[in-house]
Write an enzyme that holds these catalytic residues in place. Sequence first.
Site, PDB file in Angstrom:
ATOM      1  N   CYS A  73     -12.655  95.716  38.533  1.00 16.70           N
ATOM      2  CA  CYS A  73     -13.938  96.150  39.207  1.00 16.70           C
ATOM      3  C   CYS A  73     -12.453  97.260  39.441  1.00 16.70           C
ATOM      4  CB  CYS A  73     -13.951  96.218  40.231  1.00 16.70           C
ATOM      5  SG  CYS A  73     -15.071  97.180  41.434  1.00 16.70           S
ATOM      6  N   CYS A  86     -17.984 104.154  40.495  1.00 18.99           N
ATOM      7  CA  CYS A  86     -16.929 102.489  39.685  1.00 18.99           C
ATOM      8  C   CYS A  86     -15.909 102.323  39.260  1.00 18.99           C
ATOM      9  CB  CYS A  86     -18.654 102.382  38.432  1.00 18.99           C
ATOM     10  SG  CYS A  86     -18.375 100.780  37.724  1.00 18.99           S
TER      11      CYS A  86
END
Length: 270
Positions: free
Chosen positions: A75, A213
């Site tokens: 991430c 993201c």
Amino acid sequence: MISKINFVKMHGLGNDFVIVNKRDLSSSYDLSQLAKNMAERHTGIGCDQFIIYEEHNDFYEMIIYNIDGSSAKLCGNATRCLAKLIYLDTGKKDITVMVGNKKLLCNVNDENNISVNVGSVSFNEAWMPSRDKVWAFAERYMIDLKETICVDIGNPHLIIFSKLEPQDQKIVGEKLQAKELFADGVNVNFAEVKDNKIYLSVWERGAGLTLACGSGACGSFAAGLKLGFIHSPSTIVFKHGNLTMKEENGNIIMQGAATLVARGEYYCEQ
């Protein structure tokens, strides 16, 4: 018995995280269930992903859980947030974060500008279906479909260069988790290119549509470079802000903000 867990709430361009130091967690916790409980927006703290970190001699280990309790392999936004948190707590500006065997080199340029070198990406992995299979699926839903391409940046991404409304992005994102296409699911990126910028929306595996993201930004940037749609440096545009992207010696470098929202205590029944 009720126990107390110290937590930090942060976000990167609206992609939000609950972050916990591993030393504050009892070994008796079911971490997958704890992630689901703390991520719940009505009865927990609320987040897109739950992050556990641990300090080692020369690096910090990061473990990522999705809101459904499944684990995630990478991430980018959480990495920037963790780097900022470590900087705020220790003053360190050069920070190495390990997620599994992926090494992420972070630099805190200032409190609102964190760089992460995520390394190289791959366009040829066993999990990737043929372009023809993906194209045949995507063209059923897309208007003005330009290209589809799979990218592995430590986690799996499908980049679809096309315009699609948010309600349709949710439908397509969910349908693309079909086992015959992606056995372990995939993060689906909807990318539009204009003036060397990529306007990006991402349906994240295990989380759904999120406001931003980081790994999707890196994958979409790398895909745009490979296809000749953009050049380096470039900008990835999300609803709540931008990421600056560049390529250096085959490595993808992401740069952007991370925001500290709150520090608090979560009370957990065991």
